[in-house]
Design an enzyme around this catalytic site. Structure first.
Site, mmCIF file in Angstrom:
data_model
loop_
_atom_site.group_PDB
_atom_site.id
_atom_site.type_symbol
_atom_site.label_atom_id
_atom_site.label_comp_id
_atom_site.label_asym_id
_atom_site.label_seq_id
_atom_site.Cartn_x
_atom_site.Cartn_y
_atom_site.Cartn_z
ATOM 1 N N ASP A 67 32.347 33.726 30.056
ATOM 2 C CA ASP A 67 32.992 34.949 29.497
ATOM 3 C C ASP A 67 32.305 34.968 27.810
ATOM 4 O O ASP A 67 31.854 33.763 27.373
ATOM 5 C CB ASP A 67 34.254 35.004 29.613
ATOM 6 C CG ASP A 67 35.091 33.921 29.258
ATOM 7 O OD1 ASP A 67 34.717 33.044 28.600
ATOM 8 O OD2 ASP A 67 35.891 33.550 30.160
ATOM 9 N N ASP A 136 49.365 33.483 32.671
ATOM 10 C CA ASP A 136 49.489 34.551 33.653
ATOM 11 C C ASP A 136 48.707 34.548 34.898
ATOM 12 O O ASP A 136 48.670 35.508 35.820
ATOM 13 C CB ASP A 136 49.307 35.995 32.862
ATOM 14 C CG ASP A 136 48.009 36.112 32.461
ATOM 15 O OD1 ASP A 136 47.170 35.154 32.242
ATOM 16 O OD2 ASP A 136 47.703 37.089 31.609
ATOM 17 N N HIS A 138 45.233 34.167 35.011
ATOM 18 C CA HIS A 138 43.986 34.746 34.737
ATOM 19 C C HIS A 138 42.989 33.512 34.908
ATOM 20 O O HIS A 138 43.206 32.356 34.507
ATOM 21 C CB HIS A 138 43.830 35.736 33.620
ATOM 22 C CG HIS A 138 43.700 34.725 32.296
ATOM 23 N ND1 HIS A 138 44.684 34.836 31.259
ATOM 24 C CD2 HIS A 138 42.733 33.917 31.573
ATOM 25 C CE1 HIS A 138 44.269 34.281 30.199
ATOM 26 N NE2 HIS A 138 43.061 33.811 30.437
ATOM 27 N N GLU A 143 41.976 39.420 34.029
ATOM 28 C CA GLU A 143 43.532 39.509 33.962
ATOM 29 C C GLU A 143 44.124 40.012 35.147
ATOM 30 O O GLU A 143 43.567 40.241 36.032
ATOM 31 C CB GLU A 143 43.794 40.276 32.674
ATOM 32 C CG GLU A 143 43.172 39.945 31.445
ATOM 33 C CD GLU A 143 43.795 39.054 30.675
ATOM 34 O OE1 GLU A 143 44.792 38.471 31.066
ATOM 35 O OE2 GLU A 143 43.670 39.107 29.308
#
Length: 261
Positions: A67, A136, A138, A143
């Site tokens: 990324d 979370d 991801h 996300e």
């Protein structure tokens, strides 16, 4: 999915580095998918030590970025292009022309995303993709509620992710970009081997949801359940919420050494 519980981050890094070394010994020009952040550093340090000792030659390896921030200049010290050069390419003796990543400064970001997806395919696909996991759930910057079939695309970061990443920007969340280019979950799943490393109790809930929870977009990492060769390496803290932890320990202890991870 194979779950390996290790004593600490250093042990996890050594285990994964050895798997990467085995890959490079049988395929010297393997395409390695790399992640950034603090979690994979023990992997890169252990693999660099093997290179320095002559245990493995990584000079012909190719490296693919997971990324990149949108709008951050490539020369910025916290652009992921800079981070990969500093933490992976230079220590492993890999030339910059063996590196591929998305262009976060492109005028047409959508075209840059499609071009990177195509470039990965044209390169023969990723042989081993390293992954971290967010609190979370991801992976990459996919996300919660990202499509499990998603391709490389632009994403808006959650506030929690920006808070988590502010430590790389002098603790100033205002410096953390709002947008990123990330390989999609569908793109990530095309790698031949997925290896996720998670350390610390702060990742325990996300790890439990990934490994033992339902397949659900609310926990993007749960998509690893769909992959035929996915390995999750966790320290005791990150494993603390796993109901099947004893089973995972038993299966790994009784695994043939030649099989690796």
């Amino acid at each position: 999915m194979e779950v390996v519980i290790v004593p600490d981050a250093s042990s996890g890094g050594e285990l994964i580095a050895e798997a990467m070394a085995r890959l490079l010994r049988r395929k010297p020009d393997a395409l390695l998918g790399v992640a950034t952040g603090s979690t994979p550093l023990p992997i890169y340090e252990a693999l660099a030590a093997k290179v320095r000792s002559g245990a493995v030659d990584a000079s012909r390896a190719r490296v693919a970025q997971l990324d990149e921030y949108v709008g951050l200049p490539a020369e910025h010290p916290e652009s992921y292009r800079s981070v990969v050069r500093r933490e992976v390419l230079e220590p492993l003796g890999i030339k910059t022309d063996a590196f591929m990543g998305p262009d976060g400064t492109a005028e047409d970001v959508q075209s840059a995303c499609a071009a990177y997806d195509a470039a990965l395919a044209e390169a023969g696909g990723v042989d081993l993709q390293l992954l971290g996991i967010g609190t979370d759930g991801h992976i990459g910057f996919n996300e919660p509620c990202s499509s499990l079939a998603s391709r490389t695309r632009i994403k808006t970061l959650t506030e929690q992710t920006r808070v988590d990443n502010a430590r790389f920007f002098d603790g100033d969340i205002a410096q953390v970009p709002h947008h990123v280019i990330t390989q999609g979950i569908g793109t990530i799943l095309e790698a031949r081997h997925l290896v996720l490393l998670a350390t610390g109790e702060g990742k325990a809930d996300a790890v439990a949801a990934t490994v033992e929870g339902p397949l659900a977009a609310v926990c993007p990492a749960s998509a690893l359940q769909l992959h035929p060769h996915a390995t999750v390496v966790v320290d005791e803290g990150a494993a603390s919420k796993l109901k099947l932890a004893d089973y995972f320990r038993h299966t790994y202890v009784n695994k043939p050494d030649w099989q690796g991870i």
